[in-house]
Scaffold this motif. Sequence first.
Motif, mmCIF file in Angstrom:
data_model
loop_
_atom_site.group_PDB
_atom_site.id
_atom_site.type_symbol
_atom_site.label_atom_id
_atom_site.label_comp_id
_atom_site.label_asym_id
_atom_site.label_seq_id
_atom_site.Cartn_x
_atom_site.Cartn_y
_atom_site.Cartn_z
ATOM 1 N N ALA A 176 61.202 -22.377 -6.955
ATOM 2 C CA ALA A 176 60.343 -23.469 -6.160
ATOM 3 C C ALA A 176 59.909 -22.358 -4.804
ATOM 4 C CB ALA A 176 60.994 -24.503 -5.422
ATOM 5 N N HIS A 177 59.607 -21.060 -5.198
ATOM 6 C CA HIS A 177 59.237 -20.125 -4.297
ATOM 7 C C HIS A 177 58.634 -18.839 -4.878
ATOM 8 C CE1 HIS A 177 62.855 -18.113 -5.504
ATOM 9 N NE2 HIS A 177 63.600 -19.256 -5.209
ATOM 10 N N GLY A 178 58.116 -17.813 -4.152
ATOM 11 C CA GLY A 178 57.752 -16.594 -4.827
ATOM 12 C C GLY A 178 58.567 -15.778 -5.479
ATOM 13 N N LEU A 179 58.363 -14.929 -6.227
ATOM 14 C CA LEU A 179 59.119 -13.852 -7.069
ATOM 15 C C LEU A 179 59.642 -12.939 -6.221
ATOM 16 C CD1 LEU A 179 57.248 -14.060 -10.700
ATOM 17 C CD2 LEU A 179 59.424 -15.318 -9.982
ATOM 18 N N ASN A 180 59.460 -12.937 -4.958
ATOM 19 C CA ASN A 180 59.889 -11.874 -4.078
ATOM 20 C C ASN A 180 61.193 -11.847 -3.524
ATOM 21 O OD1 ASN A 180 58.762 -14.071 -2.576
ATOM 22 N ND2 ASN A 180 58.342 -12.603 -0.794
ATOM 23 N N GLN A 181 62.039 -13.237 -3.852
ATOM 24 C CA GLN A 181 63.067 -13.878 -3.336
ATOM 25 C C GLN A 181 63.772 -14.559 -4.222
ATOM 26 O OE1 GLN A 181 62.680 -16.948 -0.172
ATOM 27 N NE2 GLN A 181 60.470 -16.452 -0.441
ATOM 28 N N SER A 207 54.149 -15.579 -0.670
ATOM 29 C CA SER A 207 54.276 -15.827 0.732
ATOM 30 C C SER A 207 55.007 -17.118 0.810
ATOM 31 C CB SER A 207 52.947 -16.036 1.158
ATOM 32 O OG SER A 207 52.018 -16.961 0.502
ATOM 33 N N SER A 208 55.413 -17.931 -0.235
ATOM 34 C CA SER A 208 56.037 -19.265 -0.101
ATOM 35 C C SER A 208 57.399 -19.303 -0.066
ATOM 36 C CB SER A 208 55.548 -19.897 -1.542
ATOM 37 O OG SER A 208 54.185 -20.295 -1.824
#
Length: 368
Positions: A176-181, A207-208
């Motif tokens: 439920a967010h970006g692939l950077n986290q 950015s999400s």
Amino acid sequence: MISEEELLYALALQKTAKVGDIIAKRLIKYCGSAKAVLHEKKAQLLKIDGIGTNILADLKNTSNLKAAESELKFIQKENIHAHYFLDETYPARLQHCVDSPIVLFQKGNANLNASKMISIVGTRKATNYGKEFCEELIASLSPLQPTIVSGFAYGIDIVAQRAAIQNNIPTIGCLAHGLNQIYPKAHARYMKSVEKNGAFVTDFWSSSNPDRENFLKRNRLIAGMSQATIVIESAEKGGSLVTAHIANSYNRDVFAVPGRVGDSQSIGCNNLIKQQRAHILTSPADIVYLLGWELEAETHLPVQKQLFVDLTPEETIIHSYLQEKGQSLLDSIALECQFPIHQITPILLQLEMKGAVKPLPGKLFEAV
């Protein structure tokens, strides 16, 4: 395969605040490409159903394209697969969902079009009963090598994905967010195992953040990517029930594990079954039978003769019948052996796992 330029414009369209996935697809279909949408004259765009002056103003906002350029650099730097909804690599089951994302991001090498794929969801406050059922279910299904899809969340989700890893079968985490986290951070220790033997997917940008509303949007990926959604424990309300209802709307099968009347973490599942929104799930055989899965020859467990003396009385009746009659249909076995269908399917699966029975195409079975 989408070109880099078209991907850039598709990202810009995805970034446009007032344009959701449904309208974005409508625009692309009308104009021919994402690039054409952003270069189309205002007068032409206003002819499209659902396009008004507010959406038009957002479409012409040049900041969307600048943001897309930044996101494209992130995708390329991190070796992320970006699946455009018109590409062959895009999940075929997701293509049939009206609100599926125009671009889906993937990290890892899982086959998003695997022939056997199920989603497993449930409460974050899983009981020992729910955890054990989930683990045993996946272990029993492992000879068929199904891909397990879930939300990588606390509770049943992570139990399912850990069980998939332990049984060496692919698993896909829908984020439920970006692939950077990663969220929750406590599950970061499972990331490498998931990526090695599966993947993470999302339609959120780098950015999400994992905001509350993102989880409900994420649920459509869990429901849409799979043949069926399985709910293992749920309170009267919860995200897993939302996923089940989305799966219903996509005309996908839903299974629910029943629990004792009055148990707080079984109310949701019991209601799904009571309202006929889900098949009752009491054994792996229910999934195998209702989804039409067949064990291929190479996935059979080795036949060990000593197992034949360990058959239960029920198994002995069915095995003896098949030895005498030869190949028989599931319904015929149930009728002649005087077992209801819901009882005979798990018995046949256990016989199959013991190497005593072999399934054949067309719901036929024969003794080994």
